[in-house]
Scaffold this motif. Structure first.
Motif, mmCIF file in Angstrom:
data_model
loop_
_atom_site.group_PDB
_atom_site.id
_atom_site.type_symbol
_atom_site.label_atom_id
_atom_site.label_comp_id
_atom_site.label_asym_id
_atom_site.label_seq_id
_atom_site.Cartn_x
_atom_site.Cartn_y
_atom_site.Cartn_z
ATOM 1 N N SER A 73 -7.785 -7.425 -7.376
ATOM 2 C CA SER A 73 -6.421 -7.259 -6.883
ATOM 3 C C SER A 73 -5.886 -5.896 -7.319
ATOM 4 N N ILE A 74 -5.286 -5.176 -6.378
ATOM 5 C CA ILE A 74 -4.693 -3.869 -6.658
ATOM 6 C C ILE A 74 -3.270 -3.856 -6.108
ATOM 7 N N TYR A 75 -2.334 -3.392 -6.910
ATOM 8 C CA TYR A 75 -0.997 -3.175 -6.359
ATOM 9 C C TYR A 75 -0.509 -1.784 -6.740
ATOM 10 N N ALA A 76 0.299 -1.206 -5.866
ATOM 11 C CA ALA A 76 0.827 0.140 -6.082
ATOM 12 C C ALA A 76 2.196 0.055 -6.739
ATOM 13 N N GLU A 77 2.443 0.994 -7.640
ATOM 14 C CA GLU A 77 3.706 1.011 -8.380
ATOM 15 C C GLU A 77 4.203 2.453 -8.446
ATOM 16 N N SER A 78 5.414 2.688 -7.988
ATOM 17 C CA SER A 78 5.961 4.042 -8.028
ATOM 18 C C SER A 78 6.231 4.460 -9.465
ATOM 19 N N MET A 137 1.560 8.210 -7.902
ATOM 20 C CA MET A 137 1.582 6.776 -7.622
ATOM 21 C C MET A 137 0.592 6.101 -8.560
ATOM 22 N N LYS A 138 1.014 4.971 -9.104
ATOM 23 C CA LYS A 138 0.194 4.209 -10.043
ATOM 24 C C LYS A 138 -0.397 3.004 -9.317
ATOM 25 N N PHE A 139 -1.723 2.845 -9.399
ATOM 26 C CA PHE A 139 -2.408 1.717 -8.783
ATOM 27 C C PHE A 139 -2.966 0.836 -9.905
ATOM 28 N N VAL A 140 -2.453 -0.372 -10.002
ATOM 29 C CA VAL A 140 -2.781 -1.268 -11.108
ATOM 30 C C VAL A 140 -3.813 -2.299 -10.656
ATOM 31 N N PHE A 200 -4.498 4.260 0.410
ATOM 32 C CA PHE A 200 -5.078 4.473 -0.912
ATOM 33 C C PHE A 200 -5.317 3.140 -1.622
ATOM 34 N N ARG A 201 -4.354 2.240 -1.536
ATOM 35 C CA ARG A 201 -4.515 0.943 -2.195
ATOM 36 C C ARG A 201 -5.729 0.209 -1.645
ATOM 37 N N GLN A 212 -9.168 -0.697 -3.682
ATOM 38 C CA GLN A 212 -9.543 -2.107 -3.758
ATOM 39 C C GLN A 212 -10.948 -2.330 -3.205
ATOM 40 N N GLN A 213 -11.262 -1.703 -2.095
ATOM 41 C CA GLN A 213 -12.595 -1.845 -1.513
ATOM 42 C C GLN A 213 -13.661 -1.259 -2.438
ATOM 43 N N PHE A 214 -13.372 -0.092 -3.003
ATOM 44 C CA PHE A 214 -14.317 0.561 -3.914
ATOM 45 C C PHE A 214 -14.650 -0.357 -5.089
ATOM 46 N N LEU A 215 -13.632 -0.957 -5.686
ATOM 47 C CA LEU A 215 -13.848 -1.818 -6.849
ATOM 48 C C LEU A 215 -14.487 -3.146 -6.459
ATOM 49 N N SER A 216 -14.094 -3.697 -5.327
ATOM 50 C CA SER A 216 -14.634 -4.996 -4.917
ATOM 51 C C SER A 216 -16.116 -4.915 -4.569
#
Length: 210
Positions: free
Chosen positions: A11-16, A23-26, A87-88, A92-96
């Motif tokens: 799971s990835i979510y974007a956070e300003s 942009m922070k992607f958690v 980007f999100r 996410q695809q890269f990690l999955s």
């Protein structure tokens, strides 16, 4: 025989962040162990397939990878609202797909091996390994690590202690904090005020330009 990739649940979510170009992607998983790693150009990404992939976008200016998040800095000519979803999904695809974020662990400098404090030596700049850290150095580094770092990481950045000379504390700001318009205010009204109160010898706090 199927060529289908067995994907991992990620799971990835974007956070300003306070920095409009960052942009922070958690992620809901650990990305790197140890200290954060920053890449400021594609030439630095040989050890990080993920950072290299992000730099394929010509407007990317920096990639900062910490324990469970990635901060991406872009050119101010591009609006995050137009690209954040792309980007999100890409991250996410890269990690999955089980791809490596970092090929090999990048260890911080082994600083002052007889450290007896709880300070994470990876938060202290490696240039300090050539000299003995004073009690004031250790106290300042500990304050930064315990009281400042969590808030800075929440905003997608990092802070490292560089030096304390003649009353002046020099720190390094990375990730979303690097070049952030509000970082000067935070540095003076927040970090400097706190250090002056807890360490009377501190007269000023400045950030070293990357």
């Amino acid at each position: 025989m199927s060529d289908q990739i067995n994907r991992l649940p990620v799971s990835i979510y974007a956070e300003s962040t306070p920095n409009p170009i960052s942009m922070k992607f958690v992620a809901d998983k650990q990305l790197v162990a140890g200290s954060p790693i920053e890449f400021l150009s594609v030439d630095e990404t040989n050890n990080s397939p993920l950072a290299g992939k992000l730099f394929q976008y010509p407007f990317v200016r920096g990639v900062f990878i910490a324990s469970n998040f990635i901060t991406v800095n872009i050119s101010d000519a591009v609006d995050w609202n137009d690209i954040v979803l792309e980007f999100r999904e890409m991250i996410q695809q890269f990690l999955s797909e089980g791809n490596l974020v970092i090929k090999e662990p990048i260890s911080g400098a082994d600083i002052q091996k007889d450290f007896t404090t709880s300070i994470d030596s990876n938060r202290i700049d490696s240039n300090l390994e050539s000299r003995i850290l004073s009690d004031q150095d250790l106290k300042i580094a500990q304050i930064l690590d315990e009281q400042i770092r969590p808030a800075v990481e929440q905003d997608g950045g990092a802070i490292n202690f560089k030096s304390f000379i003649d009353g002046k504390v020099t720190v390094e700001l990375r990730g979303a904090c690097s070049g952030c318009p509000s970082s000067t205010v935070t540095l003076k009204s927040g970090i400097e005020t706190l250090l002056k109160r807890l360490v009377p010898e501190v007269k000023e706090v400045i950030a070293e330009e990357l």
